[in-house]
Motif scaffolding. Structure first.
Motif, PDB file in Angstrom:
ATOM      1  N   GLY A  92       0.796  -1.226   0.000  1.00 39.70           N
ATOM      2  CA  GLY A  92       0.000   0.000   0.000  1.00 39.70           C
ATOM      3  C   GLY A  92       0.827   1.272   0.000  1.00 39.70           C
ATOM      4  N   THR A 152      -4.216   0.719   3.135  1.00 41.20           N
ATOM      5  CA  THR A 152      -4.834   1.683   2.215  1.00 41.20           C
ATOM      6  C   THR A 152      -5.833   0.983   1.309  1.00 41.20           C
ATOM      7  N   GLN A 153      -6.911   1.692   1.048  1.00 45.48           N
ATOM      8  CA  GLN A 153      -8.050   1.080   0.345  1.00 45.48           C
ATOM      9  C   GLN A 153      -8.011   1.261  -1.173  1.00 45.48           C
ATOM     10  N   GLY A 173      -6.293   1.432  -5.042  1.00 41.84           N
ATOM     11  CA  GLY A 173      -5.195   0.721  -5.698  1.00 41.84           C
ATOM     12  C   GLY A 173      -5.363   0.508  -7.184  1.00 41.84           C
ATOM     13  N   GLY A 232      -5.403  -2.280  -3.519  1.00 44.17           N
ATOM     14  CA  GLY A 232      -6.300  -1.533  -2.644  1.00 44.17           C
ATOM     15  C   GLY A 232      -7.280  -2.511  -2.015  1.00 44.17           C
TER      16      GLY A 232
END
Ligand code: ADP
Length: 491
Positions: free
Chosen positions: A216, A423-424, A426, A454
């Motif tokens: 991430g 972290t979401q 990507g 993500g």
């Protein structure tokens, strides 16, 4: 004309020469869970693999993560008579992820997670059968027990096992540590190489397929500022290497990045001093929060914003993300400590001494509010309303029926801030982990797996138990297999 034919012949010959100059069939960049799984499965498919890692050691974020794994319809569930289905697993993740997951990616994960889990069990993964399958109380609970715990409960147990299993193919594996992938190389529309930087200088390696498993971007302040300005100053517990290099490299060659505006910070951050962070992670999460009765959480305006006793952690997580500076102060008094027969975080007195910025004690509510800079009138109103609801046996505006009133000092407060630990957003992929451009077309030769995709692609907005490990492993395996197949086609 003759010159043109000669030139074309020269170019074709150059093309042939270039095609022969591959350093490997598959290059894997990154060595967390996804990188290990991708490397293993590409090797298992017969590929020659070059594995690139910028750190001096393999392992990525497994260094700090626990090992839970979620999968439905497993042998362990059947042995225990637990009724579960892949459909129920999908429904649960959609509920927890606020229906924001990519449905194809989510389904691909759920469909494949069972086989990957069983593969690990057959490969000798030690499973703590006393602790799982269980309903993980972290985040939002599943509707049935489907989370498994390895023994010891560490994420590195998977990478150790994969590393051990890949030794049988070691004649086809080259590992480059301390080597940072900087840019991808594109030739005639295909990703064919990686430009790297190491103490050898700048070297380009070529392969028939490249897998990004770079994790991430939680430690890249610039990226957080750029994509999610609201989180610019939010503290992070991601490791320093989580700098979004894979996101950047993929974007440079035309990949689409999805959900980059999503960040779901989790509670539990206890700043040590302004700008310096210490983490009270775990203490303040669901177990403690719903079992410990009486405390109220107020934001910077002194307003309550949630049912503090909700056994589902998700509403509290989401609500904290909506508060100014993702900040709340947990307030309770001596009467509540007596009622609960303990403090709501472990080693309270020690933390009080060591972290006076985030943990405070005062003789009066007024002094406590002054110490945190909270508007005392508003907090007083919240305290009075809580006591009135308690006296009347009423459910308050957040659906909480207070179990104990505020009754006597001293007063206590714990500063609790949202914290980024994954972290979401990507790199967009299809279900075969092929990287897609903004028109949904494959970028030939490029794959992505793990947190670089993500977490939102499989989990939506939120995090379901056991999905810190399972998706990077499942998708890493898938990427390795598909990259190796693509490489075979190019032989
Ligand atoms: P995941 O859980 O998705 O596998 P991790 O965060 O555990 O992700 O691992 C990502 C790994 O990728 C880390 O070991 C990190 O050092 C490595 N990495 C990140 N960027 C690069 C890069 N540019 N070159 C080489 N390795 C990288």
């Amino acid at each position: 004309m003759k010159k043109l034919v000669m030139l074309m012949l020269a170019l074709m010959l150059a093309g042939v020469t270039m095609a022969q100059a591959y350093d490997a069939d598959v290059i894997v960049i990154g060595s967390g869970l996804a990188g290990h799984a991708a490397t293993y499965s590409a090797l298992e498919q017969g590929a020659k693999v070059l594995w690139i890692e910028k750190n001096p050691v393999l392992g990525g974020s497994t260094a700090i993560a626990t090992g839970t794994f979620a999968a439905a319809e497993t042998e362990l569930q059947k042995e225990r008579g637990i009724q579960d289905s892949r459909e129920l697993f999908i429904q649960d993740i959609n509920r927890i992820g606020h229906e924001k997951a990519d449905q194809n990616i989510l389904r691909a994960f759920v469909e494949k997670a069972t086989a990957v889990w069983e593969w690990f069990v057959r490969a000798g993964l030690p499973v703590d059968v006393k602790r799982g399958p269980f309903i993980d109380p972290s985040h939002s609970p599943y509707s049935v027990p489907r989370t498994y715990v390895p023994s010891p409960n560490k994420s590195s147990i998977y990478t150790d096992l994969l590393y051990q299993k890949m030794q049988q193919y070691k004649d086809r594996l080259t590992i480059l540590l301390n080597t940072k992938a900087e840019h991808l190389v594109v030739e005639q529309g295909r990703v064919t190489g990686v430009l790297t930087i190491s103490d050898k200088g700048t070297v380009t390696y070529r392969a028939k397929a490249i897998i990004l498993a770079t994790g991430g971007y939680g430690s890249n302040r610039e990226m957080i500022r750029q994509y999610s300005p609201k989180y610019s100053e939010v503290m992070t517990v991601t490791l320093p290497f989580a700098t979004g290099d894979g996101h950047r490299m993929a974007k440079e060659v035309g990949a689409e990045l999805v959900n980059m505006g999503y960040i779901c910070a989790y509670f539990g951050g206890m700043p040590a001093t302004p700008g310096k962070y210490a983490i009270g992670f775990g203490d303040l999460t669901s177990g403690a929060a719903d079992a410990w009765k009486g405390d109220i959480w107020v934001n910077k305006r002194g307003e309550r914003f949630i049912n503090e006793d909700d056994s589902d952690e998700d509403p509290r997580e989401v609500a904290l993300n909506e508060q100014p500076d993702l900040e709340s102060v947990i307030i309770f008094d001596q009467g509540m400590v007596d009622f609960n027969k303990r403090f709501p975080i472990s080693n309270f007195e020690k933390r009080l001494a060591e972290n006076p910025y985030a943990v405070k004690k005062a003789d009066t509510l007024e002094e406590l509010c002054a110490a945190f800079g909270l508007p005392v009138d508003q907090v007083r109103r919240e305290v009075a309303a809580t006591n009135a609801d308690y006296a009347a046996g009423r459910v308050d505006r957040f659906g909480k029926k207070p179990a104990v009133p505020f009754s006597k000092g001293p007063w206590y407060g714990i500063l609790n801030r949202g914290v980024i630990f994954m972290t979401q957003g990507g790199v967009k992929t299809d279900i075969g982990m092929r990287v897609l451009d903004s028109k949904g077309r494959w970028i030939p030769g490029l794959y992505a797996a793990g947190e670089v995709q993500g977490t939102s692609q499989w989990g939506g907005y939120g995090l379901a138990g056991g999905t810190g490990n399972a998706p990077p492993l499942v998708f890493g395996m898938e990427a390795g297999r598909n990259a190796a197949s693509e490489a075979k086609l190019l032989k």
